[in-house]
Design an enzyme around this catalytic site. Structure first.
Site, PDB file in Angstrom:
ATOM      1  N   GLY A 161       0.688  -1.265   0.148  1.00 47.97           N
ATOM      2  CA  GLY A 161      -0.254   0.104   0.049  1.00 47.97           C
ATOM      3  C   GLY A 161       1.058   1.056   0.026  1.00 47.97           C
ATOM      4  O   GLY A 161       1.929   1.263  -0.052  1.00 47.97           O
ATOM      5  N   ASN A 179      -3.121  -8.730   0.254  1.00 50.99           N
ATOM      6  CA  ASN A 179      -4.137  -9.070  -0.850  1.00 50.99           C
ATOM      7  C   ASN A 179      -4.221  -8.611  -2.122  1.00 50.99           C
ATOM      8  O   ASN A 179      -5.157  -8.818  -2.797  1.00 50.99           O
ATOM      9  CB  ASN A 179      -5.291  -9.768  -0.062  1.00 50.99           C
ATOM     10  CG  ASN A 179      -6.170  -8.742   0.504  1.00 50.99           C
ATOM     11  OD1 ASN A 179      -5.620  -7.302   0.376  1.00 50.99           O
ATOM     12  ND2 ASN A 179      -7.620  -8.748   0.814  1.00 50.99           N
ATOM     13  N   VAL A 182      -5.194 -11.177   5.649  1.00 51.80           N
ATOM     14  CA  VAL A 182      -4.882 -11.413   7.018  1.00 51.80           C
ATOM     15  C   VAL A 182      -6.054 -11.763   7.919  1.00 51.80           C
ATOM     16  O   VAL A 182      -5.933 -12.128   9.195  1.00 51.80           O
ATOM     17  CB  VAL A 182      -4.389  -9.971   7.605  1.00 51.80           C
ATOM     18  CG1 VAL A 182      -3.031  -9.766   7.083  1.00 51.80           C
ATOM     19  CG2 VAL A 182      -5.297  -8.984   7.639  1.00 51.80           C
ATOM     20  N   ARG A 239       2.955 -16.473  19.272  1.00 53.86           N
ATOM     21  CA  ARG A 239       3.323 -17.788  19.160  1.00 53.86           C
ATOM     22  C   ARG A 239       4.621 -17.822  19.116  1.00 53.86           C
ATOM     23  O   ARG A 239       5.669 -18.453  19.610  1.00 53.86           O
ATOM     24  CB  ARG A 239       2.547 -18.317  18.079  1.00 53.86           C
ATOM     25  CG  ARG A 239       3.273 -19.874  17.786  1.00 53.86           C
ATOM     26  CD  ARG A 239       2.402 -20.603  16.513  1.00 53.86           C
ATOM     27  NE  ARG A 239       2.766 -19.935  15.072  1.00 53.86           N
ATOM     28  CZ  ARG A 239       3.872 -19.909  14.716  1.00 53.86           C
ATOM     29  NH1 ARG A 239       4.958 -20.703  14.868  1.00 53.86           N
ATOM     30  NH2 ARG A 239       4.230 -19.399  13.483  1.00 53.86           N
ATOM     31  N   TYR A 272     -15.003   1.093   9.673  1.00 52.57           N
ATOM     32  CA  TYR A 272     -13.503   1.526   9.759  1.00 52.57           C
ATOM     33  C   TYR A 272     -13.153   2.000  11.309  1.00 52.57           C
ATOM     34  O   TYR A 272     -12.501   1.456  11.911  1.00 52.57           O
ATOM     35  CB  TYR A 272     -13.002   2.265   8.824  1.00 52.57           C
ATOM     36  CG  TYR A 272     -11.694   2.934   8.788  1.00 52.57           C
ATOM     37  CD1 TYR A 272     -10.710   2.046   8.219  1.00 52.57           C
ATOM     38  CD2 TYR A 272     -11.260   4.071   9.179  1.00 52.57           C
ATOM     39  CE1 TYR A 272      -9.499   2.269   8.317  1.00 52.57           C
ATOM     40  CE2 TYR A 272      -9.819   4.450   9.041  1.00 52.57           C
ATOM     41  CZ  TYR A 272      -8.988   3.382   8.612  1.00 52.57           C
ATOM     42  OH  TYR A 272      -7.661   3.847   8.582  1.00 52.57           O
TER      43      TYR A 272
END
Length: 323
Positions: free
Chosen positions: A12, A34, A59, A106, A145
């Site tokens: 972006g 994407n 995502v 993680r 948003y």
């Protein structure tokens, strides 16, 4: 030591420049996008760099990688784009945050959330300070948003408290510069493209509403500084330029810089459009030793040059409208 860094939304307007600056610093960068609003043209010059990797991924689905840091920028950020598919916008904000926070938990990575001044809504406090809770319509045309980003901030805070995650939040105020999508519906790109083509410049409302415009390079510098703050500094931190201009002043500045014959025309103001927006950046100045250095006129010159070249080399891209 070189860091391995994941940038979501990396193709972006802002993400591509962040990837570029991280590579210049010597880091390895994984760009995830994407291409909903991002463009490969923004990162084509990086593809030959052995330290750069591009992954096409949404995502809202889990991602499994090994990295040291995560910059979460994935989300359409202009009204014309995020209102096209409001459900997907909410999913990108919320599911995207959950997936990236889960990844960070993680692999024990540090993670930064690119939040927004839209969390303040149509503010009743001016200028906006980080302690202000905002004035947001939860069922308005912008709420997908605004509330999506507010929920993402909540998730980052919860993961910090519950999981002791190294989280960072920056609230980005209106940012402009080269690589803006030509049809993102934002005032800077709209005004410049209209002026360069001597078209009428469209102002919504009477033009008295105010915005503060931060140049891209200044914003990315602050974002990288925030990531490098001590682990107990989580934010949120306002990132923007406190210089405040009316929309009419911006239009007149663009006309002057382009030498355009464009005239101003006025249309009704959209629902929930904020009347004023200006960041209090005291926290960023103290914590990051940062403040914007690019005056509006200088930044506009660089942005105008970008769009002028784009009109000449790819006019079809500039005529494309998101529907």
């Amino acid at each position: 030591m070189n860091r391995r860094i994941l940038v979501t939304g990396g193709s972006g307007f802002l993400g591509s420049y962040l990837c570029e600056k991280l590579l210049e610093r010597g880091d390895e960068v994984i760009c995830v996008d994407n291409f909903y609003t991002g463009s490969k043209r923004n990162i084509m010059h990086l593809l030959g760099n052995p330290a750069f990797e591009l992954i096409r991924h949404d995502v809202t689905f889990p991602l499994y990688l090994e990295v040291d840091e995560i910059y979460n920028l994935a989300c359409p950020a202009s009204p014309i784009h995020y209102q096209k598919d409001p459900v997907q916008t909410v999913k990108t904000c919320v599911h995207g945050a959950i997936n990236m926070l889960g990844l960070a938990k993680r692999i024990k990575a540090k993670i930064l959330q690119a939040s927004t001044s839209e969390v303040y809504g149509d503010p009743a406090v001016h200028p906006q300070v980080e302690s202000y809770w905002g004035n947001v319509n939860p069922i308005g045309i912008r709420s997908c948003y605004d509330e999506g980003k507010r929920c993402a901030e909540t998730l980052f805070h919860c993961y910090d408290m519950q999981c002791n995650l190294r989280t960072k939040i920056v609230r980005i105020f209106n940012t402009y510069g080269p690589r803006m999508h030509p049809n993102d519906g934002r005032v800077v790109s709209n005004f410049i493209l209209q002026a360069l083509q001597n078209q009428d410049i469209t102002i919504y409302g009477d033009g008295s509403q105010t915005r503060s415009f931060c140049y891209r390079d200044d914003l990315i510098d602050a974002m990288m500084r925030m990531m490098d703050t001590p682990d107990d500094e989580h934010g949120p931190v306002n990132i923007g330029n406190p210089g405040e201009f009316t929309i009419k002043q911006l239009a007149e500045e663009v006309i002057d810089l382009t030498g355009s014959s464009s005239k101003l025309i006025f249309h009704p103001l959209p629902s929930d459009d904020p009347k004023q927006r200006r960041p209090d950046i005291s926290k960023a100045q103290a914590l990051l030793n940062w403040q914007p250095s690019t005056p509006l006129r200088e930044g506009l010159k660089k942005t105008i040059a970008y769009f002028d070249a784009l009109l000449k080399t790819d006019p079809d891209f500039c005529r494309f409208f998101f529907r």
